[in-house]
Design a protein around this motif. Structure first.
Motif, PDB file in Angstrom:
ATOM      1  N   ASP A 102       9.472 -20.767  -9.744  1.00 51.47           N
ATOM      2  CA  ASP A 102       9.814 -20.032  -9.683  1.00 51.47           C
ATOM      3  C   ASP A 102       8.709 -19.015  -9.784  1.00 51.47           C
ATOM      4  OD1 ASP A 102      11.587 -17.907 -12.452  1.00 51.47           O
ATOM      5  OD2 ASP A 102      10.992 -17.487 -10.142  1.00 51.47           O
ATOM      6  N   ALA A 103       7.878 -18.253  -9.527  1.00 50.83           N
ATOM      7  CA  ALA A 103       6.052 -18.093  -9.622  1.00 50.83           C
ATOM      8  C   ALA A 103       6.387 -16.294  -9.188  1.00 50.83           C
ATOM      9  CB  ALA A 103       5.146 -18.136  -8.434  1.00 50.83           C
ATOM     10  N   GLY A 104       7.235 -15.635  -8.840  1.00 55.79           N
ATOM     11  CA  GLY A 104       7.622 -14.205  -9.083  1.00 55.79           C
ATOM     12  C   GLY A 104       7.087 -14.018  -7.795  1.00 55.79           C
ATOM     13  N   GLY A 105       6.801 -14.843  -7.122  1.00 56.35           N
ATOM     14  CA  GLY A 105       7.049 -14.098  -5.828  1.00 56.35           C
ATOM     15  C   GLY A 105       5.493 -15.064  -5.146  1.00 56.35           C
ATOM     16  N   SER A 106       5.491 -15.004  -3.736  1.00 58.41           N
ATOM     17  CA  SER A 106       4.312 -15.466  -3.543  1.00 58.41           C
ATOM     18  C   SER A 106       2.901 -15.556  -3.728  1.00 58.41           C
ATOM     19  CB  SER A 106       4.399 -15.685  -1.672  1.00 58.41           C
ATOM     20  OG  SER A 106       4.385 -14.565  -0.870  1.00 58.41           O
ATOM     21  N   TRP A 107       2.018 -17.101  -3.566  1.00 53.58           N
ATOM     22  CA  TRP A 107       0.433 -16.299  -3.551  1.00 53.58           C
ATOM     23  C   TRP A 107       0.220 -16.184  -2.297  1.00 53.58           C
ATOM     24  CZ3 TRP A 107      -1.536 -20.510  -7.459  1.00 53.58           C
ATOM     25  CH2 TRP A 107      -0.911 -20.618  -8.412  1.00 53.58           C
ATOM     26  N   GLN A 108      -1.460 -15.550  -1.935  1.00 51.44           N
ATOM     27  CA  GLN A 108      -2.032 -14.939  -0.913  1.00 51.44           C
ATOM     28  C   GLN A 108      -3.391 -16.044  -0.856  1.00 51.44           C
ATOM     29  OE1 GLN A 108      -1.057 -13.580   1.723  1.00 51.44           O
ATOM     30  NE2 GLN A 108       1.053 -13.552   0.529  1.00 51.44           N
TER      31      GLN A 108
END
Length: 947
Positions: free
Chosen positions: A237-243
């Motif tokens: 659960d990271a609050g969104g994806s990483w780029q």
């Protein structure tokens, strides 16, 4: 020669020289521009591909490290009671991913911190406000950025004993982002978190790009940038994806192009220099005839007449050389005889056909011998008594057409032929007059005959004749013998060349036309169809089960069957049609002169029917009566193609469709077949890539004990997780894999992966259960299955009794002797043997009782209506009774309703498979299912499909 480069002083020579230079300069310049553009695009594509790979590779490595962090943190959270002992140990590891830990109590009190105070950053002081993991049980990631822009990564998991409490770890950046020496120094990398938070950059190359914030501008500030999303939601659960951003200066592209430009400039310079030298050489040779004439005049002045002037140009120089040679004709006649013989020698050594040999000999024979006429008679290859006579007169100049006649020499003629040198026949004698029955004027001529004997029979007869008195008889005899010797050598060479040519266009085994000759005839047939207003058909024929003949009786028997088919199919086609063998067991029939219109399909179908009828003729080989069958594909001109390649390809596609539907029939081509063929080729190419990139996954369908409602075992089923199309259905790619042979590699992977995963159940706290692995018929035939299974069991450590090898009835009954040996060897290893899809094949119960079978699986086609169809119920009952009499376990697949389950339970079926209890599951879902057995009475299928 005194004449060198001085001829460039001529205006003509200079004009020609400049024309050569310009003709080379213009195309070379154009090619330079075209190639420069092409290489520019190529370098750009390579740079983009390298950036994309770098982003993906770094993202995958980062995700693997985060999974290890998650696993290690989970272990600490599970053993929280020993945290005082375990936390310092983990922090002291050489490659520890953590800088510190904090145990956050459930009441928000002061956290317990593990790690030196100086090494712990400020974010750990506010752990009381750290959010707890969400209800889905995923590990939470928290990114904290301080005032200096330095990002810290926190991970949190609930304690297994106290879910309200959390164990929070501060990640070590050196471990998470990787050491600098492990990164590609040519590529700059950055990691952006949710809301574009800058988490890590390998260097400052991408700083201007990040500062501007233009995500769509991939070429900002001379830097090529590509992004790749790291999807974390499946586990964190990271609050969104990483780029993941990768970039490289555009100067790398320019450096490569500069080197390319330097190479091209050198090539242009070399080309111009070469063209200049060649033009000077060519112009120099244009002036050589003039020099030759000057030297010829000098030789005449010194009474040297042995070297005539040879000028082949058709201009003023040529006419001047002819006038000069006419002056020396009288002297050159003395050397004409030897020159003519030399010309004949060159001709017979270079020509390949007998007609060209005859032309050369007859053309020069008159000049060599000084006689009135010359004749050459060639014996037929299959009828030695039939001669083809070629006749040429010198005075008046006349060449008669070839004339075929029968030549039956009498005893006197045979005696003369046996002497074999040169035979002289005076005027009025009757010997050999049968050669000239229609030329009465030659009966008074003197003849000189040279028989050419090969392998004890007359192969050719050379005849020289004169009407006047014999003059220089000895010289003429010598000339005739010389000519005859040359003809003998030439005919031998021609026969050898004709044999090579025949083999180039015919199949050496069946003597039928091969692919090359078929393509030529097909091109001619297409042209003829356009001229005559007719149509044609291409019928592609492929034998069914030909491999069984080779494998069981040997390749000699297979070759004999092919020769037999060539003899039986040839009379079945119409006169004017062509039967060809392409390769292996593939034949093609070219049917021409079909009536244009709707009726030509019926004509083609009639030809196909005649071919199948002819093939039904039995053929006995090694005591076995063989009856061949084939699948036929038909392509019609012009609907299905207007050229040879397209017609053959489409007929081949129709044949494959006929073979897939039902062997022993024929199928006309249609556009739908073409799309199916292209799709099959696309799937084949993508399957190769799937094997290389590990896109195949395994699902496991549980086998449920009908009495205890527990999971007694599973069946391993392969699935294809396509990167863009998602989950590809097995029915779409398994037939293609079976047809192309890829099923052998896929089957080996499934066997190894299934054993490995079942052996891993113990690490999840589950007892290992049995796993059934399907073995395809092709895998059963082509690989050493016993060695493969033995190696897999040794590598994975799975107990042999937990592995069940499932084969189909077709595999077992195709070669019963070999199948029995393989199955007995597998039993010696300790594995179980199962028969899949029982009841739909062509098994013989007499053979089946000898097989060491442990499991019989009832095909789903009998289960579908077992509760409503009395016949299906009777078949199922019979199979259960039969299997129990053989001491085998009975498994029913395709169980989807409560009625199915209750009926099979009443009939004492041992195990069931189907969506009523569970669909095929991923490994993690299988573990959860095993833990909750015995299963509840309510159907689990709908709920498990959502897992």
């Amino acid at each position: 020669m005194a004449l060198q480069i001085g001829f460039l002083r001529s205006k003509v020579a200079v004009r020609v020289f400049m024309l050569f230079i310009l003709s080379a300069l213009v195309p070379v310049t154009a090619l330079t521009l075209v190639f420069y553009q092409a290489f520019s695009e190529r370098y750009a594509q390579e740079l983009e591909s390298r950036l994309r790979r770098s982003s993906e590779d770094y993202g995958n490595a980062l995700f693997d490290r985060m999974r290890r962090i998650d696993s290690l943190l989970g272990t600490l959270a599970h053993n929280a009671r020993d945290l005082d002992r375990l936390a310092p140990f983990v922090l002291k590891l050489g490659d520890s991913p953590f800088q510190g830990f904090a145990l956050v109590p459930p009441d928000g009190g002061r956290p317990r911190v593990f790690g030196t105070a100086g090494a712990l950053p400020a974010p750990l002081k506010s752990l009381q406000s750290a959010p707890r993991p969400d209800s889905q049980g995923r590990t939470r990631l928290q990114v904290v950025v301080d005032q200096k822009g330095v990002a810290s990564i926190l991970v949190a998991q609930p304690l297994s004993q106290h879910p309200e409490a959390s164990l929070v770890g501060l990640l070590d950046p050196n471990y998470l982002w990787g050491r600098a020496d492990e990164l590609d120094q040519r590529i700059s990398l950055c990691v952006l978190g949710p809301r574009d938070a800058r988490l890590f950059c390998s260097d400052s190359t991408l700083d201007p790009y990040l500062a501007r914030g233009h995500r769509a501008d991939a070429e900002a500030n001379g830097v090529a940038v590509r992004a790749w999303g790291l999807f974390l939601a499946t586990r964190f659960d990271a609050g969104g994806s990483w780029q993941i951003l990768s970039g490289a200066p555009r100067s790398e592209l320019l450096a490569g192009l500069s080197a390319f430009k330097g190479v091209f400039l050198r090539v242009v310079g070399f080309t111009l220099a070469l063209v200049g030298l060649l033009s000077v050489h060519q112009i120099r040779h244009s002036f050589l005839p003039l020099e030759a004439l000057m030297q010829g005049i000098q030789r005449l002045a010194h009474q040297d007449f042995e070297h005539p002037v040879v000028v082949t140009a058709r201009d003023e120089f040529g006419r001047l050389a002819k006038a000069f040679n006419d002056m020396a004709e009288r002297l050159r006649r003395q050397f004409r005889r030897l020159t003519a013989l030399a010309l004949i020698d060159r001709g017979i050594l270079t020509h390949k056909s007998r007609a060209e040999i005859v032309g050369d000999v007859l053309r020069e024979a008159g000049a060599v011998s000084g006689c009135a006429f010359a004749a050459l008679a060639l014996a037929d290859q299959f009828e030695p008594e039939r001669l083809t006579r070629f006749l040429r007169f010198a005075d008046p100049p006349l060449q008669r057409e070839p004339h075929r006649l029968w030549f039956r020499p009498g005893p006197a003629e045979q005696e003369l032929i046996a002497q074999h040198p040169v035979i002289s026949v005076a005027r009025g004698e009757d010997a050999f007059r049968a050669l000239f029955p229609d030329y009465e004027g030659l009966r008074e001529a003197h003849l000189r005959l040279a028989p050419i004997v090969a392998e004890g029979r007359l192969s050719a007869l050379l005849v020289i004749g004169s009407r006047g008195e014999e003059v220089g008889d000895g010289d003429v005899v010598w000339v005739v013998r010389e000519l005859a010797d040359r003809v003998a050598v030439a005919l031998s060479n021609a026969a050898w060349e004709e044999q090579l040519e025949y083999l180039a266009y015919h199949d050496p085994l069946t003597r039928l036309p091969n692919r090359l000759l078929l393509s030529d005839r097909l091109d001619q047939a297409v042209a003829q169809a356009d001229r005559t207003g007719t149509d044609l058909a291409v019928i592609f024929l492929d034998l069914d089960r030909f491999k069984i003949v080779n494998d069981s009786l040997g390749h000699g028997a297979g070759d004999a069957l092919l020769v037999h088919l060539a003899h039986t199919l040839s009379p079945a086609i119409r006169a004017g049609d062509t039967l060809a063998r392409l390769a292996g067991d593939e034949f093609v029939v070219l049917a021409t002169n079909l009536k244009r219109g709707a009726g030509k399909g019926a004509e083609a179908a009639a030809i196909a029917g005649a071919l199948m009828t002819a093939m039904a003729t039995p053929f006995v080989q090694k005591g076995h009566e063989l009856r061949a069958s084939a699948s036929l594909g038909i392509a019609l001109y012009p609907e299905d193609g207007t050229d040879a390649e397209t017609l053959l390809r489409n007929a081949d596609a129709a044949m494959y469709h006929a073979k897939s539907r039902a062997k022993g029939g024929y199928q006309f081509y249609s556009k739908e077949l073409n799309s199916q063929t292209l799709r099959r080729l696309e799937i084949e190419a993508e399957l190769h890539r799937a094997l290389e990139h590990n896109e195949l996954i395994l699902h496991f369908q549980p086998k449920i004990d009908t009495r205890r409602r527990t999971v007694r075992g599973v069946e391993a089923l392969v699935r294809w997780q396509h990167p863009s199309k998602g989950l590809v259905p097995p029915g779409e790619f398994i037939p293609v894999a079976e047809e192309t042979g890829l099923i052998v590699s896929i089957g080996g992977w499934v066997l190894n992966e299934a054993c490995r995963r079942i052996q891993d159940l113990s690490s999840y706290g589950c007892e290992p259960i049995g796993v059934a692995v399907n073995i395809s018929p092709r895998q059963f035939r082509e690989v050493s299955l016993v060695d493969q299974v033995r190696s897999t069991l040794e590598d994975t450590g799975l107990p042999p009794e937990l592995l069940e090898v499932e084969i189909t009835e077709e595999s077992a009954m195709e070669d019963t002797g070999r199948a029995l040996r393989v199955l007995e060897s597998l039993k010696e290893l300790g594995t179980r043997i199962g028969i899949d899809d029982f009841g739909v094949g062509y098994s013989s119960l007499g053979y089946l009782k000898h097989f060491p079978i442990d499991t019989v699986k009832i095909d789903r086609s009998f289960i579908r209506n077992v509760d409503s169809d009395s016949k299906d119920a009777a078949v199922v009952s019979g199979i259960i009774v039969l299997a129990r009499s053989l001491g085998a376990t009975v498994v029913a697949e395709g169980v989807e309703t409560e009625a199915h389950y209750q009926l099979l339970r009443a009939k004492e079926c041992d195990e069931i498979q189907g969506f009523y209890f569970s669909p095929p599951l991923p490994f993690d879902a299988l573990v959860e299912l095993i833990r909750q057995t015995p299963l509840p009475r309510s159907p689990l299928g709908p709920r498990l499909r959502r897992v």
